[in-house]
Each structure stands twice: as C-alpha cells, then as structure tokens.
Scaffold this motif. Structure first.
Motif, mmCIF file in Angstrom:
data_model
loop_
_atom_site.group_PDB
_atom_site.id
_atom_site.type_symbol
_atom_site.label_atom_id
_atom_site.label_comp_id
_atom_site.label_asym_id
_atom_site.label_seq_id
_atom_site.Cartn_x
_atom_site.Cartn_y
_atom_site.Cartn_z
ATOM 1 N N GLY A 155 -18.703 16.142 68.957
ATOM 2 C CA GLY A 155 -16.626 15.423 69.756
ATOM 3 C C GLY A 155 -16.230 14.925 68.227
ATOM 4 O O GLY A 155 -16.836 15.219 67.289
ATOM 5 N N THR A 156 -15.500 14.809 68.849
ATOM 6 C CA THR A 156 -14.093 14.091 67.927
ATOM 7 C C THR A 156 -13.458 12.380 67.650
ATOM 8 O O THR A 156 -13.204 12.438 69.071
ATOM 9 C CB THR A 156 -12.437 14.678 68.054
ATOM 10 O OG1 THR A 156 -13.048 16.203 67.601
ATOM 11 C CG2 THR A 156 -11.601 14.043 67.016
ATOM 12 N N LEU A 157 -13.919 11.621 66.904
ATOM 13 C CA LEU A 157 -14.012 10.487 66.732
ATOM 14 C C LEU A 157 -12.466 9.616 66.510
ATOM 15 O O LEU A 157 -11.735 10.799 65.099
ATOM 16 C CB LEU A 157 -14.593 10.152 66.167
ATOM 17 C CG LEU A 157 -14.964 8.280 66.045
ATOM 18 C CD1 LEU A 157 -14.512 7.285 67.114
ATOM 19 C CD2 LEU A 157 -15.547 7.571 64.723
ATOM 20 N N VAL A 158 -11.723 9.503 67.536
ATOM 21 C CA VAL A 158 -10.023 8.978 66.495
ATOM 22 C C VAL A 158 -10.794 7.999 66.522
ATOM 23 O O VAL A 158 -10.819 6.539 66.895
ATOM 24 C CB VAL A 158 -8.970 9.164 67.945
ATOM 25 C CG1 VAL A 158 -9.227 8.447 69.056
ATOM 26 C CG2 VAL A 158 -7.432 8.563 67.416
ATOM 27 N N VAL A 159 -10.092 7.368 65.415
ATOM 28 C CA VAL A 159 -10.078 6.230 64.859
ATOM 29 C C VAL A 159 -8.099 5.023 65.345
ATOM 30 O O VAL A 159 -7.381 5.259 64.154
ATOM 31 C CB VAL A 159 -10.398 5.337 63.328
ATOM 32 C CG1 VAL A 159 -10.771 4.170 63.495
ATOM 33 C CG2 VAL A 159 -12.052 6.452 63.373
ATOM 34 N N ILE A 160 -8.708 4.242 65.630
ATOM 35 C CA ILE A 160 -7.352 3.199 65.764
ATOM 36 C C ILE A 160 -7.164 1.958 65.014
ATOM 37 O O ILE A 160 -8.347 1.870 65.002
ATOM 38 C CB ILE A 160 -7.300 2.049 67.800
ATOM 39 C CG1 ILE A 160 -8.337 2.064 68.136
ATOM 40 C CG2 ILE A 160 -7.094 4.406 68.128
ATOM 41 C CD1 ILE A 160 -8.101 1.814 69.164
ATOM 42 N N GLU A 161 -6.488 1.315 64.401
ATOM 43 C CA GLU A 161 -6.324 0.134 63.711
ATOM 44 C C GLU A 161 -6.886 -1.129 63.888
ATOM 45 O O GLU A 161 -7.421 -2.001 63.431
ATOM 46 C CB GLU A 161 -4.649 0.371 63.478
ATOM 47 C CG GLU A 161 -4.638 -1.275 62.866
ATOM 48 C CD GLU A 161 -4.919 -0.777 61.029
ATOM 49 O OE1 GLU A 161 -5.077 -2.058 60.146
ATOM 50 O OE2 GLU A 161 -5.645 0.128 60.763
ATOM 51 N N GLY A 162 -6.653 -0.873 65.714
ATOM 52 C CA GLY A 162 -7.057 -2.872 66.201
ATOM 53 C C GLY A 162 -6.627 -3.545 65.328
ATOM 54 O O GLY A 162 -5.503 -3.640 64.902
ATOM 55 N N VAL A 182 -12.807 6.926 70.851
ATOM 56 C CA VAL A 182 -11.691 6.141 70.490
ATOM 57 C C VAL A 182 -13.320 4.602 69.640
ATOM 58 O O VAL A 182 -13.362 4.307 70.733
ATOM 59 C CB VAL A 182 -10.931 5.854 70.997
ATOM 60 C CG1 VAL A 182 -11.128 4.366 72.291
ATOM 61 C CG2 VAL A 182 -10.301 4.563 70.550
ATOM 62 N N GLY A 183 -12.471 4.201 68.539
ATOM 63 C CA GLY A 183 -13.389 3.265 67.914
ATOM 64 C C GLY A 183 -12.364 2.596 67.177
ATOM 65 O O GLY A 183 -11.242 3.157 66.572
ATOM 66 N N MET A 184 -12.736 1.578 66.182
ATOM 67 C CA MET A 184 -12.330 1.335 65.399
ATOM 68 C C MET A 184 -12.589 1.196 63.235
ATOM 69 O O MET A 184 -11.620 0.558 63.177
ATOM 70 C CB MET A 184 -11.762 -0.350 66.143
ATOM 71 C CG MET A 184 -10.849 -0.597 66.860
ATOM 72 S SD MET A 184 -10.942 -1.987 67.060
ATOM 73 C CE MET A 184 -9.831 -1.678 69.417
ATOM 74 N N THR A 185 -13.407 1.329 63.491
ATOM 75 C CA THR A 185 -14.589 0.807 62.300
ATOM 76 C C THR A 185 -15.046 2.317 61.269
ATOM 77 O O THR A 185 -15.322 1.993 60.284
ATOM 78 C CB THR A 185 -15.210 0.270 62.217
ATOM 79 O OG1 THR A 185 -16.354 1.109 63.091
ATOM 80 C CG2 THR A 185 -14.847 -0.961 63.088
ATOM 81 N N GLY A 186 -14.179 3.654 62.175
ATOM 82 C CA GLY A 186 -15.230 4.795 61.823
ATOM 83 C C GLY A 186 -14.210 5.738 60.116
ATOM 84 O O GLY A 186 -14.584 6.377 59.826
ATOM 85 N N PHE A 187 -12.915 4.912 60.528
ATOM 86 C CA PHE A 187 -12.330 5.064 58.888
ATOM 87 C C PHE A 187 -11.324 4.075 58.225
ATOM 88 O O PHE A 187 -11.150 2.636 58.734
ATOM 89 C CB PHE A 187 -11.261 5.935 59.475
ATOM 90 C CG PHE A 187 -10.609 6.570 58.252
ATOM 91 C CD1 PHE A 187 -10.987 7.783 57.886
ATOM 92 C CD2 PHE A 187 -9.173 5.933 58.217
ATOM 93 C CE1 PHE A 187 -10.102 8.642 56.424
ATOM 94 C CE2 PHE A 187 -8.858 6.757 56.823
ATOM 95 C CZ PHE A 187 -9.256 8.145 55.962
#
Length: 269
Positions: A155-162, A182-187
């Motif tokens: 799957g694809t994780l999209v990392v947002i700024e938060g 979607v998460g905030m810390t993977g990048f």
C-alpha cells in the motif's frame, strides 16, 4: 550490558516504551539531541535500541520531531535495521481500523522539514524509488500473517505535514490517487534512513477512516490514542516477533544505497 545494537525501533503515538530491564543512553548528534534518551536492551537474542518519536511525554508534534538527530543517534549505536510502528488513518473503506498495513510506497506531502543530511559539502543523490526495505517488509508481513493480524501486505502511505488532520477534500483527493493510508511522521524518516544506508520498515496500524472516507465529524487525536492504547499489548508482541524475524545478515539493497556516491562526511557508527 549491551554494547552494540543492530536493530532500532522508533515508537509512534501511544508507544513510548518497549524494552524491559533496559539501559538509558544519551547520544549527541550534529543535529542536536534526539526526541528522547535512547533505551537499549534485548528482545530474545537481538540487541535493540528504542526511541520514542514524539518523546515519552508526547511533547513533540510531527513537524517538530528532530528526525535527523533520531536516525543519526540510532546509527551511532550500531543500528542498521529500523522498525517504525505508527498510527495511521485509512483512505479506503475496505481497510478498516485494526488493520496492519506494511506499505511498499510513500508519497511526501510535507513542507519545510529538513529531509537530507547532504545539504552542504557537495550534492548526493540517493535512489528512493522503493522507500522501504524488502527484507524488513517480508519479515513484518510474514510475522503479522502468522499471528492473525488483519493484514494489508502493501500500500501507499501519504505523509501530511500536520499537526492538523486532512480536510474532506484532501482526503478524497488522496483516495482518488489510489493511496491507502495517511500519517504525519513517515517522512522524512524513511529517506534519512536510506541516506544512512539503513534498512527501514514501517508497521502502520489503522486507527480510523480518514475524513473523506465515511460520514461523520472526522477523527480526533484522543480517539487515535485511545484506539492505539487498546491495541498496545498486541503491537508490542508483534514488534518483538518481527525483531526476532529480521535477518541476521543484510542481503537487501539497503546496505549498498550509498555505493559509488561521494559523501561529504563519514557516517556514524
């Protein structure tokens, strides 16, 4: 006492400690202190270093985590394989809360975060087409499958700024692009590990459906933490099992990520 560590675990929201009978180790880095002191101990026969990504009191929001210091500190202790559990939202109706996703791709939607060690002393371009360690992903998926997890093996994780959550429009856009969670810390965590020639594997626990997936008011941070807390014992057990399953010898491409590149400084550890 453990003197050399080869596996690191970076704990996300709700996972602030992992090891019993562990030793605290303070590590200085050129990028300042890491998120917290590192604890070092053993899981079975494997020496493990644990670092809470947000700090043990969850004081650091996603955009202020010292990612460069964290990965540098772990490598300084000898770590070459990193497991990175995290809480994520699902962008797909069929991937519900309680699912463990082992992503194989990543999309960066952050802004302003330092995302490289090589910003002085010469240009270093690191390949990042496949952001996660194939051996780590295989070990994680096999372990989760054998222990009864509802599993998404890719799957694809999209990392947002938060630190805010997505709007409904953003969430629907992410889904329309075919992304999974979607998460905030993977990048930039994943790319910094690659720049240090470390293996990096994400274990993403779905805690909710994102705002655009289903009707409702959207998720709150309290709900995310509560769901993760209800699964913390199971997550700890999974992490321990994956640590044991990780290969002793790295035959994946990760150790060779910097081959042929001219680095402006020696790597730690």
């Amino acid at each position: 006492m453990v003197t050399h560590v080869d596996i690191g675990v970076i704990g996300g929201s709700g996972l602030y400690s992992l090891l019993d009978d562990a030793t605290e180790v303070e590590v200085a880095t050129p990028y300042g202190p890491p998120s917290d002191v590192v604890t070092v101990g053993r899981i079975g026969s494997r020496a493990v270093a644990f670092l809470p990504r947000h700090g043990r009191d969850h004081r650091l929001p996603p955009h202020l985590i010292p990612y460069r210091a964290n990965l540098w500190a772990l490598r300084s202790l000898g770590v070459r394989q990193v497991l990175a559990p995290s809480a994520v939202g699902s962008l797909r109706p069929e991937v519900g809360p309680g699912t463990l996703v082992v992503p194989d791709q990543l999309v960066d939607r952050t802004s302003g975060r330092p995302q490289t060690y090589y910003d002085t002393g010469g240009v270093v371009h690191v390949a990042f087409a496949d952001p996660y360690c194939p051996s780590g992903r295989a070990a994680a998926a096999s372990t989760a499958r054998s222990t009864g997890w509802d599993l998404a093996e890719d799957g694809t994780l999209v990392v947002i700024e938060g630190p805010r959550f997505s709007t409904r429009a953003e969430s629907r856009w992410f889904t329309a692009n075919g992304w999974t969670i979607v998460g905030m810390t993977g990048f930039p965590e994943a790319v910094l590990a690659r720049e240090l020639a470390m293996c990096y594997t994400t274990l993403s626990l779905v805690t909710d459906h994102d705002a655009g997936v289903e009707a409702g008011d959207g998720v709150t941070h309290e709900e995310v933490l509560a769901f993760f807390a209800s699964n913390i014992t199971r997550m700890r057990s999974l992490i321990a099992d994956v640590v044991t399953a990780l290969p002793q010898d790295r035959t994946c491409p990760c150790p060779n990520a910097l081959d042929g590149l001219r680095l402006p400084f020696p790597l730690p550890g």
